[in-house]
Scaffold this active site. Structure first.
Site, PDB file in Angstrom:
ATOM      1  CD  GLU A  88      -3.145  -1.561   1.968  1.00 51.35           C
ATOM      2  OE1 GLU A  88      -2.442  -1.273   3.318  1.00 51.35           O
ATOM      3  OE2 GLU A  88      -4.402  -1.520   1.901  1.00 51.35           O
TER       4      GLU A  88
ATOM      5  CG  HIS B  62      -3.350   2.400   5.216  1.00 49.79           C
ATOM      6  ND1 HIS B  62      -5.202   3.147   5.028  1.00 49.79           N
ATOM      7  CD2 HIS B  62      -2.946   1.212   4.976  1.00 49.79           C
ATOM      8  CE1 HIS B  62      -5.479   1.791   4.746  1.00 49.79           C
ATOM      9  NE2 HIS B  62      -4.678   1.070   4.783  1.00 49.79           N
TER      10      HIS B  62
ATOM     11  CG  HIS C   4      -6.590  -2.554   7.543  1.00 46.10           C
ATOM     12  ND1 HIS C   4      -6.198  -3.720   6.444  1.00 46.10           N
ATOM     13  CD2 HIS C   4      -6.820  -1.776   6.629  1.00 46.10           C
ATOM     14  CE1 HIS C   4      -5.555  -3.772   5.696  1.00 46.10           C
ATOM     15  NE2 HIS C   4      -5.594  -2.195   5.321  1.00 46.10           N
TER      16      HIS C   4
ATOM     17  CE1 TYR D 191      -6.672  18.031  19.997  1.00 45.17           C
ATOM     18  CE2 TYR D 191      -6.985  15.540  19.762  1.00 45.17           C
ATOM     19  CZ  TYR D 191      -6.922  16.924  20.222  1.00 45.17           C
ATOM     20  OH  TYR D 191      -5.330  16.753  19.765  1.00 45.17           O
TER      21      TYR D 191
ATOM     22  CG  HIS E 184      -9.038  -0.299   2.523  1.00 42.76           C
ATOM     23  ND1 HIS E 184      -8.254  -0.377   1.466  1.00 42.76           N
ATOM     24  CD2 HIS E 184      -8.262  -0.480   3.493  1.00 42.76           C
ATOM     25  CE1 HIS E 184      -6.924  -0.778   1.726  1.00 42.76           C
ATOM     26  NE2 HIS E 184      -7.145  -0.351   3.032  1.00 42.76           N
TER      27      HIS E 184
HETATM   28 ZN   LIG Z   1      -4.683  -1.777   4.173  1.00 44.14          ZN
END
Ligand SMILES: [Zn+2]
Length: 211
Positions: free
Chosen positions: A74, A93, A95, A120, A160
């Site tokens: 990724e 990134h 999950h 915030y 995702h």
């Molecule tokens: Zn991912």
């Protein structure tokens, strides 16, 4: 210690923090920082809780491996976001469960899929657009991320998970944690009467704390 060594250590420290907090499971999630001539990014199939500074991948802005282990599959998402956000120095990134749950829901307004529950969240994440689903490895996702990243420091990939940039790695980590916690609130408050920040209150925050 050189700046690059410090950044390698930093990726491992924050990876461990995110893992221990339960934001990353198995080998999911990836972290990167920008260098002068490319990025450092976590290797493919690596557990964020068990990173080794010497194994972190160094990749050119064209995606070619310079040194270290093979980069995350990724990594192209990170490169797409850096390409659009010149001030970004770190990207995370994940999950993480609640944000992924939000990414699986149907949304009437795909331009902002988390509501302004707290100041915030507005300050750290801002508007969170949903990027349509693409199968893992589909490079069309890079263009879709690029289009949203022009105006947003954080995006949510459908079915995702979130991709969040910051002016430093620390900034990106704190912002994605805020995003995940706000996603939790969205479920806690589901089907309840909720007092949201008003558009005027959101505007005031954006004017007082420009991103
Ligand atoms: Zn991912």
């Amino acid at each position: 210690m050189s700046e690059e060594s410090r950044l390698r250590e930093s990726i491992c420290r924050f990876g461990s923090l995110l893992y221990l907090r339960g934001y990353a499971h198995g080998s999911s999630g990836n972290i990167s920082v920008r260098l002068g001539d490319g990025i450092l990014v976590t290797p493919t199939n690596s557990c964020l809780g068990l990173l080794d500074p010497a194994q972190i991948s160094k990749v050119g802005m064209d995606g070619a491996l310079v040194s270290g282990a093979s980069p995350s599959k990724e990594a192209f998402l990170h490169l797409a976001m850096y390409g659009e956000r010149s001030a970004a120095r770190g990207i995370v990134h994940l999950h993480c469960t609640h944000a992924v749950a939000v990414s699986c829901r149907c949304h009437e307004d795909m331009t902002d899929v988390l509501r302004p529950f707290t100041a915030y969240h507005v300050m750290k994440v801002g508007k969170l657009p949903l990027v349509p689903y693409y199968r893992p490895g589909d490079k069309s996702l890079a263009e879709a991320v690029r289009m949203k990243a022009r105006d947003h420091s954080a995006v949510l990939l459908a079915n995702h998970g979130p991709v969040v940039s910051g002016v430093s790695l620390e900034d990106a980590v704190y912002s994605i944690e805020e995003l995940e916690e706000t996603a939790k609130l969205a479920f806690l408050l589901e089907n309840r009467a909720v007092s949201l920040l008003t558009p005027a209150q959101v505007s005031e925050l954006n004017a007082t704390f420009p991103s």
